[in-house]
Design a protein around this motif. Sequence first.
Motif, PDB file in Angstrom:
ATOM      1  N   SER A   1      -0.579  10.486  -0.927  1.00  0.00           N
ATOM      2  CA  SER A   1      -1.014   9.039  -0.582  1.00  0.00           C
ATOM      3  C   SER A   1      -0.071   8.159  -0.078  1.00  0.00           C
ATOM      4  N   GLY A   2       1.272   8.194  -0.841  1.00  0.00           N
ATOM      5  CA  GLY A   2       2.154   7.566  -0.430  1.00  0.00           C
ATOM      6  C   GLY A   2       2.819   7.607   0.806  1.00  0.00           C
TER       7      GLY A   2
ATOM      8  N   PRO B   1       0.959  -1.230   0.080  1.00  0.00           N
ATOM      9  CA  PRO B   1      -0.296   0.015  -0.011  1.00  0.00           C
ATOM     10  C   PRO B   1       0.725   1.346   0.057  1.00  0.00           C
TER      11      PRO B   1
ATOM     12  N   ASP C   1      -4.813   5.891  -3.794  1.00  0.00           N
ATOM     13  CA  ASP C   1      -5.259   5.315  -2.942  1.00  0.00           C
ATOM     14  C   ASP C   1      -4.531   4.352  -1.800  1.00  0.00           C
ATOM     15  N   GLY C   2      -3.475   4.357  -1.622  1.00  0.00           N
ATOM     16  CA  GLY C   2      -2.398   3.853  -0.867  1.00  0.00           C
ATOM     17  C   GLY C   2      -2.999   3.729   0.511  1.00  0.00           C
ATOM     18  N   PRO C   3      -3.612   4.969   0.998  1.00  0.00           N
ATOM     19  CA  PRO C   3      -3.869   5.131   2.386  1.00  0.00           C
ATOM     20  C   PRO C   3      -5.278   4.282   2.812  1.00  0.00           C
TER      21      PRO C   3
ATOM     22  N   ASP D   1       2.886  12.917  -4.409  1.00  0.00           N
ATOM     23  CA  ASP D   1       1.609  12.316  -4.185  1.00  0.00           C
ATOM     24  C   ASP D   1       1.482  12.102  -2.584  1.00  0.00           C
TER      25      ASP D   1
ATOM     26  N   LEU E   1       1.066   8.863   3.451  1.00  0.00           N
ATOM     27  CA  LEU E   1      -0.193   8.506   4.251  1.00  0.00           C
ATOM     28  C   LEU E   1      -0.289   7.119   4.531  1.00  0.00           C
ATOM     29  N   ALA E   2       0.028   6.493   3.499  1.00  0.00           N
ATOM     30  CA  ALA E   2       0.077   4.712   3.388  1.00  0.00           C
ATOM     31  C   ALA E   2       1.164   4.428   4.413  1.00  0.00           C
ATOM     32  N   LEU E   3       2.232   5.175   4.928  1.00  0.00           N
ATOM     33  CA  LEU E   3       3.124   4.525   5.824  1.00  0.00           C
ATOM     34  C   LEU E   3       2.436   4.480   7.282  1.00  0.00           C
TER      35      LEU E   3
ATOM     36  N   ALA F   1       1.602   2.446  -3.546  1.00  0.00           N
ATOM     37  CA  ALA F   1       0.627   2.600  -4.379  1.00  0.00           C
ATOM     38  C   ALA F   1       0.540   4.042  -5.200  1.00  0.00           C
TER      39      ALA F   1
END
Lengths: 339, 339, 339, 339
Positions: free
Chosen positions: B51-52, A303, A309-311, B49, B54-56, A306
């Motif tokens: 979201s990269g 994720p 929408d990784g989060p 981005d 945020l996904a961590l 990604a």
Amino acid sequence: MIIVMKPGAAERQVGAVLRHAESLGLRAHLSNGDKTSIIRVAGDDRRLDASGFLALKGVDRVIPIQHPFKLASREAQQRDTIVRVGGLAIGGRTFTVIAGPCAVESAEQTLEAARRVKKAGAHILRGGAFKPRTSPYSFQGLGPKGLEILSRARAETGLAIVTEVMSAEDVSLVAEHADILQVGARNMQNFNLLDAVGRQKRPVLLKRGLMSTVEELLLSAEHILSRGNRNVILCERGVRTFEKYTRNTLDISTVPVVKRLSHLPILVDPSHAAGVRDYVAALARASVAVGADGMMIEVHPQPEKALCDGPESLSPDEFDRLMKDVRRIARAVGRRLAR
Amino acid sequence: MIIVMKPGAAERQVGAVLRHAESLGLRAHLSNGDKTSIIRVAGDDRRLDASGFLALKGVDRVIPIQHPFKLASREAQQRDTIVRVGGLAIGGRTFTVIAGPCAVESAEQTLEAARRVKKAGAHILRGGAFKPRTSPYSFQGLGPKGLEILSRARAETGLAIVTEVMSAEDVSLVAEHADILQVGARNMQNFNLLDAVGRQKRPVLLKRGLMSTVEELLLSAEHILSRGNRNVILCERGVRTFEKYTRNTLDISTVPVVKRLSHLPILVDPSHAAGVRDYVAALARASVAVGADGMMIEVHPQPEKALCDGPESLSPDEFDRLMKDVRRIARAVGRRLAR
Amino acid sequence: MIIVMKPGAAERQVGAVLRHAESLGLRAHLSNGDKTSIIRVAGDDRRLDASGFLALKGVDRVIPIQHPFKLASREAQQRDTIVRVGGLAIGGRTFTVIAGPCAVESAEQTLEAARRVKKAGAHILRGGAFKPRTSPYSFQGLGPKGLEILSRARAETGLAIVTEVMSAEDVSLVAEHADILQVGARNMQNFNLLDAVGRQKRPVLLKRGLMSTVEELLLSAEHILSRGNRNVILCERGVRTFEKYTRNTLDISTVPVVKRLSHLPILVDPSHAAGVRDYVAALARASVAVGADGMMIEVHPQPEKALCDGPESLSPDEFDRLMKDVRRIARAVGRRLAR
Amino acid sequence: MIIVMKPGAAERQVGAVLRHAESLGLRAHLSNGDKTSIIRVAGDDRRLDASGFLALKGVDRVIPIQHPFKLASREAQQRDTIVRVGGLAIGGRTFTVIAGPCAVESAEQTLEAARRVKKAGAHILRGGAFKPRTSPYSFQGLGPKGLEILSRARAETGLAIVTEVMSAEDVSLVAEHADILQVGARNMQNFNLLDAVGRQKRPVLLKRGLMSTVEELLLSAEHILSRGNRNVILCERGVRTFEKYTRNTLDISTVPVVKRLSHLPILVDPSHAAGVRDYVAALARASVAVGADGMMIEVHPQPEKALCDGPESLSPDEFDRLMKDVRRIARAVGRRLAR
């Protein structure tokens, strides 16, 4: 429809309403109350234009009696529509699971996702080749190359494929590769696109606009149905509200509302609704219990890498755990997962 | 952008964020607070981005510093954009009036509307040839024939023409007949269409989606601008709320907000916002006073016979009266109407 | 908190922010970016007033780091709060069922409802003696006489009692009869009432306002907690949106959101959310699966004779059937019902 | 009211509706359509309870004919209510300006604000002594001491005073010091408070709840009017939506809507709606043009030192400039400011 006059509307205003109905070839029935006249106009409200009456002086409100959609309605068809995709039956007593990454980023990432969700029990692979993005500076998808990767994933895993189509001119290309064509939330009222997917054979997954009522969702389905394609699957994915802790507000009531008003199958997409991974599993569990015909979950092998929408994407391990819960709850509510 | 870690996030989680920034070639600056670590990442937030990050794991929020739009921003261009259409200048100190029927229904109706709004002082004629309709059973517009009627109305009255284009493939056809291409509220995030109008020369009137934020409106403008077309005119037309007495809620604050954030001209459409004729004039007056660059009003020779939007259409006489008020208020706020 | 300056803010504007922080006795740390200065101010954001900074020239945004609530937060208390009412434990692994009529209408109706919901397995009886009504012409409740009827119902059935209190001056009277004091959705931000229920001992059931964010719900809980009463139970009951088929939109995500941010138990009230009986059972099933600590259901011996909320009330037989589903789903998600 | 049966409802279900009407002593008139039966029930919809009918099997919808409010309606009173406060007349052709700080912080600050707004032409001083605050950790107002400071400001400047009352028990105390009692947005449906201000003589300024419909606003006014107090002034102050650039969304359409449905005067509060100083003046100008009876503006001698709402408060100089615009626009729309 029922036409309610303003209190104290003049007799000649009432007369004008009656004449307007007559000019349209409609029977009208007048009922004079204490202060308010009411006129019932017989006929199919879907084909009548309320606005002609509303524009007349002295008219307060025009109230349609029938739902504005017809082919999509439970009255038009009592039994549930079951959409068949390969060996799968979407609708009825089964619960169908769609899973995969937001976007097709590479063959490697997509195949890895496909294998993992297949193993966990998913039935259909999702993945975007054409991506509608709010910003022109974001990753826009791999396009045709992405479609080919999806075809390879199907060949390798046997999973059916659902992917988004963003414009009428891409419909035939996407239909070559996909088993189900997705119309995204932002295109729910792109009527040219609805017409195009309505004129071909592939089943259509129609997502509710994040600003659309359920009535409008069913009217958009009606656009597709009225072009000849009866294989429409609806999908609730959250609506926009004032709440800030979630990206959108999952309107879970849509499921029983649609079940009552329509015969079409309805899925829930908790990933886009929540926008935050930590809430996806709980909302997925609720979706099974509320009576949805399936769910659509974002799963990414990594994720944090990604491109979109990784989060809100689950890791394959998180998805494994969720599937166990889903099976247990499905049993408790009398549903079963294919295979 | 600023990355806020969860309180008590582990050191190795902070490390993963720093490494992720590094892997993208970005400079990151860590600041350890009492309980919460904060990391500032330098660079253009529009191309990064979020979201990269945020996904961590351990990341609580990612806060962009810059607005996500660039070409549309006041920072990119201090002075107001003035869009020229024939002899007209939209933006700056003028106040531009667009008026006409919802739909082109016939040559007669359109020409009559055109003559009357021209006489009352309008500058541009509106009228739909392609109509996006929620129901497949409603009048869908005259299509190409409607465009020809609009061309005749221009030839006869000298009014410029604005009309909606609903799909990328119709752009060149519509551009042959119209002076300004309208992208409707339901298509505000139809990105294929935005790209298509961005790649041609006609000015574009971009209406705010009825549940889109102003930020999203400016991002949709950015899609058009980034394709090369700098002549974008924005239009506020009401958003969807819980209030029931009006069809939509006119978000009049959009005007000063856009004036502060962007250099693009912005109009107000009180007709679609209100959905009820009785409120249109009051909202139009407010639009002048709030500082809009113009307004867009539905006027029909016989509202009760209109094939769409009759209830909110002004009669030509009502429009005459409104124009007198508009001129007076425009003077009071230092604006003038062309001619 | 983090203070983001406008791009290109003058040095003396940055200086003013630093001096303002200093004048409040706070440490401030300046970080100059490419175009934008950012200042981190250390300290408890809950006691700092962001608006003083926001009012300074050149400041673009003030971003708090901490949640604005403290006692209600998961950080203040890791383990779940369990509220004890008689032998019941609300929160933890149990699932608690509250049921009964909207309003206490008579001893007969209330006792009949109490017996039936008790038999079906409910733990707590609901029923309004004081009724907040939008219209002054609607039934306003039996008042003190209603409270006595509730006391009789407890004596007879052994069910605990929850009932609404509408003003600070009624708190002690209601607390004599009720086991749990309910603060209704319309009073969620009636701060005088929150203070009054916070200064007494009975547990409080705090319903989310139909226009309130989850953050505001937790802040209203904080008002009560900060007065000394730690027994607060939250309840999601639907929020107001644009959707029309349901009275309100059940925001089911509130459950996992509250579970993550707070240690307080949270119930779901599907009856008020739906406003339509046909949808209540499905939403109740979803509430169990999503992880709520209980539910609150309107049940009336004769819904068609109810003085309020008849359309959304279940009959006792419908409630019986629902309870069977609830038990099955509770088992599937590892919860159990008391007794 | 009109009762619409479900399509295909059984004859005995229709019979049950007719008998229910009869049991309430109401005349009912049945009209059988193609598929749908409709029953018109005569009588005052405000005193009828729709929910009894709705709870009957086979009933689809119940549609009230009359507005639910009565004393507040234009039908009950054709001419505009004019509320007299000292020498002022609120309503009619005048435009009334209320200005002052969010909160009374000190005698110095309040008197300075009073002098400056008086000099600029304001008619009434605003300032909160009791402050409803979302967080228990924010400044809660000076209470009774604040009221005394307001009395001094009136004695010194001759301005009338409006200030908020938060609970029924404070009404008589606040009424000793204030010329107008304000019921705040969060208390719009605090019915005990509405009853208390309805039973005393001071005019009441009733602010619209930030997620209340205009119908609910008028029903809350009805609560006050029905207790005997006819001097109710309404105030639009923005509603909650999904838009983020402003704190709330000013629903400016409320003004013409209220003017059509009710005889009560209506003001606009652009400060709370915008939440950002830069937008206040534009919205205030729109409020004059739209036809409001006045406006309410936050002005603070030193916005950056304000204990609340600093970011949206105008400085006295900014307010001076705004008043010049207001006078010009008022003239253009046929209104005048007192004095």
